[in-house]
Design an enzyme around this catalytic site. Sequence first.
Site, PDB file in Angstrom:
ATOM      1  N   PRO A   1       3.613 -11.877  -3.578  1.00  0.00           N
ATOM      2  CA  PRO A   1       4.199 -13.217  -3.605  1.00  0.00           C
ATOM      3  C   PRO A   1       3.478 -14.143  -2.628  1.00  0.00           C
ATOM      4  CG  PRO A   1       5.906 -11.551  -3.543  1.00  0.00           C
ATOM      5  CD  PRO A   1       4.615 -10.829  -3.317  1.00  0.00           C
ATOM      6  N   GLU A   2       3.086 -15.308  -3.120  1.00  0.00           N
ATOM      7  CA  GLU A   2       2.378 -16.280  -2.288  1.00  0.00           C
ATOM      8  C   GLU A   2       3.385 -17.274  -1.709  1.00  0.00           C
ATOM      9  OE1 GLU A   2      -0.628 -15.818  -1.611  1.00  0.00           O
ATOM     10  OE2 GLU A   2      -1.675 -14.897  -3.304  1.00  0.00           O
TER      11      GLU A   2
END
Length: 281
Positions: free
Chosen positions: A2-3
């Site tokens: 997840p960014e």
Amino acid sequence: MPELPEVEVSRLGIDPHVRGQIIQQFIVRNASLRWPVDLRLQETLKNATITHTARRGKYLILYCACEDDAQGALLIHLGMSGSVRIVAPDTPAQKHDHIDWVFETHRLRYHDPRRFGSVIWHDLAVGDLNLHPRLLSLGIEPFDDAFTGEYFYQHSRNRSQAIKVALLAGDIVVGVGNIYASEVLFRCKIHPETSTKSLTLAQSKRIAAQVKIVLQAAIDKGGSTLKDFVNSDGKSGYFQMHYNVYDRAGEPCTVCGRAIQRIVQAQRATYFCAHCQPATQ
């Protein structure tokens, strides 16, 4: 992994359901995350109130006021495949549902199949949260008003590494992960192997501007999925944005029509258009 946009949308999704809520129970089913969860938190967080949420880099932060008047913050990292979601109180825990925050009418559930994430407690009496070892080396936030082209230019003068690698490092500016770094550099017409210290002020200004634009676009795109944080199946993934170069090796460039190329930098795939992003000599 997840960014930053995914983490921010997660925060926005859970915030209305956790802010002001009293933690009736903090249930740890599996403490063996990247760093072991302190099992004493099951007692520390009993009857604590979550006062507000925040984010620093890729860390989701829950600020808590404890029953004994102690103030602290939970640093939550989603690792490679983690997620948080709101579930009904009677929702059965699945195999990789490791932690629950139990409220009166619902639960916040932490799901992490690969267990590369973490849930860490920081007592604010010890010091400023930003001085925590996990946050200390992080660069400026991309949406901070102080993050400008001039800022990026000044902080890149002694960096000989390629600009794509420098963006991923996160010690100049946080949150520009692998997908978004390729997209930013394409928009700026900068070759990903360009030496960071060779960038001009004009190029630095373009990078700072596009970092803000690209990350905000990803957050906005994720806004339509906020409902998925209530009674969701726990699956996570990148937003289905239109990418100009990312994961499009061999496909035609959206600008010039030439084939998108793929190289590996710092063990991460980089995508670019050699025509629109010419290498410097």
